[in-house]
Design a protein around this motif. Structure first.
Motif, PDB file in Angstrom:
ATOM      1  N   GLU A  29      -8.132   4.533  -6.088  1.00  0.00           N
ATOM      2  CA  GLU A  29      -7.603   5.301  -4.967  1.00  0.00           C
ATOM      3  C   GLU A  29      -6.228   5.861  -5.320  1.00  0.00           C
ATOM      4  O   GLU A  29      -5.413   5.184  -5.957  1.00  0.00           O
ATOM      5  CB  GLU A  29      -7.491   4.414  -3.729  1.00  0.00           C
ATOM      6  CG  GLU A  29      -8.816   3.880  -3.208  1.00  0.00           C
ATOM      7  CD  GLU A  29      -8.605   3.004  -1.988  1.00  0.00           C
ATOM      8  OE1 GLU A  29      -7.895   3.450  -1.056  1.00  0.00           O
ATOM      9  OE2 GLU A  29      -9.128   1.868  -1.973  1.00  0.00           O
ATOM     10  N   THR A  30      -5.955   7.072  -4.844  1.00  0.00           N
ATOM     11  CA  THR A  30      -4.667   7.707  -5.126  1.00  0.00           C
ATOM     12  C   THR A  30      -4.038   8.327  -3.879  1.00  0.00           C
ATOM     13  O   THR A  30      -3.022   9.011  -3.985  1.00  0.00           O
ATOM     14  CB  THR A  30      -4.822   8.801  -6.194  1.00  0.00           C
ATOM     15  OG1 THR A  30      -5.788   9.762  -5.750  1.00  0.00           O
ATOM     16  CG2 THR A  30      -5.258   8.214  -7.526  1.00  0.00           C
ATOM     17  N   LEU A  40       0.320   1.740  -8.704  1.00  0.00           N
ATOM     18  CA  LEU A  40      -1.038   1.560  -8.195  1.00  0.00           C
ATOM     19  C   LEU A  40      -1.698   0.359  -8.851  1.00  0.00           C
ATOM     20  O   LEU A  40      -1.584   0.162 -10.073  1.00  0.00           O
ATOM     21  CB  LEU A  40      -1.864   2.821  -8.452  1.00  0.00           C
ATOM     22  CG  LEU A  40      -1.436   4.096  -7.704  1.00  0.00           C
ATOM     23  CD1 LEU A  40      -2.153   5.307  -8.269  1.00  0.00           C
ATOM     24  CD2 LEU A  40      -1.691   3.956  -6.212  1.00  0.00           C
ATOM     25  N   TYR A  42       0.858  -1.193   0.000  1.00  0.00           N
ATOM     26  CA  TYR A  42       0.000   0.000   0.000  1.00  0.00           C
ATOM     27  C   TYR A  42       0.889   1.237   0.000  1.00  0.00           C
ATOM     28  O   TYR A  42       2.056   1.180   0.408  1.00  0.00           O
ATOM     29  CB  TYR A  42      -0.920   0.014   1.228  1.00  0.00           C
ATOM     30  CG  TYR A  42      -0.183  -0.138   2.545  1.00  0.00           C
ATOM     31  CD1 TYR A  42       0.424   0.955   3.176  1.00  0.00           C
ATOM     32  CD2 TYR A  42      -0.067  -1.389   3.154  1.00  0.00           C
ATOM     33  CE1 TYR A  42       1.106   0.808   4.365  1.00  0.00           C
ATOM     34  CE2 TYR A  42       0.619  -1.551   4.347  1.00  0.00           C
ATOM     35  CZ  TYR A  42       1.205  -0.441   4.956  1.00  0.00           C
ATOM     36  OH  TYR A  42       1.890  -0.583   6.132  1.00  0.00           O
ATOM     37  N   THR A  63      -8.024  -0.524  -8.413  1.00  0.00           N
ATOM     38  CA  THR A  63      -8.454   0.582  -7.569  1.00  0.00           C
ATOM     39  C   THR A  63      -8.343   1.916  -8.279  1.00  0.00           C
ATOM     40  O   THR A  63      -7.512   2.080  -9.193  1.00  0.00           O
ATOM     41  CB  THR A  63      -7.601   0.636  -6.287  1.00  0.00           C
ATOM     42  OG1 THR A  63      -8.066   1.699  -5.450  1.00  0.00           O
ATOM     43  CG2 THR A  63      -6.132   0.909  -6.625  1.00  0.00           C
ATOM     44  N   TRP A  65       3.112   6.094  -8.371  1.00  0.00           N
ATOM     45  CA  TRP A  65       2.784   6.908  -7.194  1.00  0.00           C
ATOM     46  C   TRP A  65       4.048   7.028  -6.365  1.00  0.00           C
ATOM     47  O   TRP A  65       4.650   6.026  -5.972  1.00  0.00           O
ATOM     48  CB  TRP A  65       1.688   6.224  -6.387  1.00  0.00           C
ATOM     49  CG  TRP A  65       1.050   7.010  -5.274  1.00  0.00           C
ATOM     50  CD1 TRP A  65      -0.171   7.607  -5.305  1.00  0.00           C
ATOM     51  CD2 TRP A  65       1.569   7.239  -3.943  1.00  0.00           C
ATOM     52  NE1 TRP A  65      -0.459   8.201  -4.082  1.00  0.00           N
ATOM     53  CE2 TRP A  65       0.597   7.990  -3.229  1.00  0.00           C
ATOM     54  CE3 TRP A  65       2.747   6.887  -3.293  1.00  0.00           C
ATOM     55  CZ2 TRP A  65       0.771   8.399  -1.904  1.00  0.00           C
ATOM     56  CZ3 TRP A  65       2.935   7.305  -1.966  1.00  0.00           C
ATOM     57  CH2 TRP A  65       1.955   8.046  -1.289  1.00  0.00           C
ATOM     58  N   ALA A  81      -3.513   3.393  -0.526  1.00  0.00           N
ATOM     59  CA  ALA A  81      -4.069   2.874  -1.776  1.00  0.00           C
ATOM     60  C   ALA A  81      -3.379   1.559  -2.113  1.00  0.00           C
ATOM     61  O   ALA A  81      -2.160   1.428  -1.937  1.00  0.00           O
ATOM     62  CB  ALA A  81      -3.873   3.875  -2.906  1.00  0.00           C
TER      63      ALA A  81
END
Length: 503
Positions: free
Chosen positions: A277-278, A271, A219, A275, A337, A282
């Protein structure tokens, strides 16, 4: 009778009073391509108070040893990096140059074995002092990662203090200083370090308050958050800089001996496609793609991050609620990310260090700052920001020193006094020897059949190479693109490397 301090020790006391800017240099950056290549002459000798050359290692005979003789020594038409590094004091006579021994690649087991016996410790200490004097260094940085960990023994906690005490005695007798790179993680600090005893023996503690999170997790999170993220639970509440600083101080380390480490690079993830999510936490089960210069999956230099942001318009930069540091992501760049530090977060961290009465700042490492000034308009933007914020003024280049006469009885490795009369040995360039066995070129060479080790190759007087095998620590593989032993998942993410080891 009046007690006189050696000149280099006096320099360290003065610099501690004014605030230190400790800068590590990863010497393998000389092998990077294009705008990522960084050699000794790329270092600005005025932006750091202390420069640390990474790394020397530990030999089978318990003597300190050179890890890349072709790059670091002058013999056999070598590139003289050690001598060129310490010669930077001829430009800035207040500069302190230090040699680091150890580092992540070196592992822990052999240091554990060396520190366990008084005789082998003496061998290491004596050889270290001799090497420092030979190349005009001002001190040693002990970077054992980590006592009692990674194959170490419980006894390391006591033996490490014995080693530090003997190093301090030997180094101070020669007018040199002793520093140490230490962990910021509670789960490492507790078993590894007797903090009050360390405080008695170390001049500066370089707190590695980074790599607190990274692609070894599944994550996203910030690798160098000053404070905990509001949603942190469990052991994650310990993984922030403020906790680490206070834990070291509460454990017995004077605040005025701690240099707060700030990373000049980002820890990056890919990522998950499942998902949208950022933010923090995430799902991200793979390291981010390697950069063009550092070429290590899960890692980008600040220079790489800022160039991507400047040249590619889809990079989003955000700061999570309750945090001070940025993270950035790009869906078009393989869903990457990255957590990192920028100008604003460096200002905040330098002010924090002042408020906590710390010795100053430390960075890993100079060669991944925006050292060419491509992004921000001035070179070494992050280092300059840290140094200027902590000291409260701009970095200025002093006028050339006046001619002085050197005391013949003074230590040969001085800082903050006169310009050394020693000049680096010059060599005549020649064509490196042709490929020979495991050595395809001078320097670091991969084994295409086995990524658990690599070879150090130095030209010899016979027209061939002297090859030394280096084994990567457990959990790592040799990354032939980045010239380091890297996390297994990072190396395997490159593809077409280590097929047997990554199956």
């Amino acid at each position: 009778m009046r007690l006189l301090l050696p000149l280099s020790l006096l320099a360290i006391i003065l610099s501690l009073a004014e605030g230190v800017m400790v800068c590590y240099y990863g010497s393998w950056a000389v092998y990077r391509p294009d705008n990522g290549k960084f050699d000794v002459e790329n270092i600005d000798p005025f932006i750091c108070t202390h420069l640390i050359f990474g790394f020397a290692g530990l030999g089978w005979d318990n003597q300190i040893r050179v890890l890349d003789p072709y790059n670091e020594l002058c013999e056999n038409y070598g590139k003289c990096a050690y001598d060129r590094f310490t010669a930077l004091k001829q430009k800035n006579t207040e500069l302190v140059t230090i040699l680091a021994v150890g580092g992540w690649n070196e592992g822990s087991t052999k240091y554990s074995d060396m520190a366990a016996d008084e005789g082998t410790r003496k061998t290491f200490v004596d050889s270290s002092v001799e090497m420092l004097k030979t190349h005009n260094f001002d001190g040693l940085d002990m970077d054992w990662e980590y006592p009692t960990q990674r194959g170490g023994k419980p006894e390391d906690k006591v033996n490490f203090i014995s080693l530090l005490s003997e190093l301090k005695t030997a180094l101070h007798a020669e007018g040199m200083i002793l520093t140490a790179a230490v962990s910021a993680g509670k789960l490492t600090i507790d078993p590894a370090y007797d903090i009050p005893a360390m405080a008695e023996n170390i001049d500066i503690v370089n707190l590695m308050a980074y790599d607190l999170h990274g692609a070894w997790e599944t994550y996203t999170h910030h690798q160098s958050g000053l404070y905990p993220y509001p949603d942190d639970t469990g052991d994650n509440v310990y993984l922030n800089q403020d906790f680490a600083v206070r834990y070291w101080i509460d454990g017995g380390m004077p605040s005025t001996k701690i240099a707060l480490g700030v990373p000049l690079y980002g820890r990056c993830y890919k990522l998950d496609y499942s998902t949208d999510e950022t933010g923090y936490y995430a799902p991200a089960s793979q390291p981010g793609p390697a950069g063009p210069y550092t070429r290590s999956p899960g890692f980008l230099g600040y220079n790489e991050i800022c160039e991507f942001q400047k040249n590619e318009g889809d990079w989003v930069v955000e700061i999570a609620p309750g945090m001070n540091e940025p993270y950035t992501y790009s869906y078009n760049h393989e869903r990457i990310w990255c957590s990192y530090d920028d100008h604003d977060s460096c200002v905040i961290k330098a002010n924090y260090a002042k408020d906590m009465n710390l010795a100053g700042m430390m960075v890993w490492s100079v060669e991944t700052d925006d050292f060419l000034g491509i992004c921000g308009g001035r070179d070494f933007e992050l280092i300059r920001t840290l140094a200027e914020t902590y000291s409260g003024g701009d970095i200025t280049v002093p006028p050339p020193p006046s001619t002085t006469t050197r005391d013949p009885d003074a230590p040969t490795t001085t800082a903050g006094s006169t310009v050394s009369t020693t000049t680096p040995t010059t060599t005549t360039a020649r064509t490196p020897p042709p490929p020979d066995g495991v050595c395809q070129k001078p320097g670091l060479n991969a084994d295409p059949e086995n990524c658990h080790h690599y070879y150090l190759c130095a030209p010899n007087t016979s027209g061939g190479y002297d090859a030394t095998e280096e084994v990567c620590p457990p959990g790592t593989l040799y990354n032939p693109d980045a010239f380091i032993c890297d996390w297994e998942n990072s190396v395997c993410a490159i593809g077409d490397i280590c097929p047997d080891d990554c199956a």
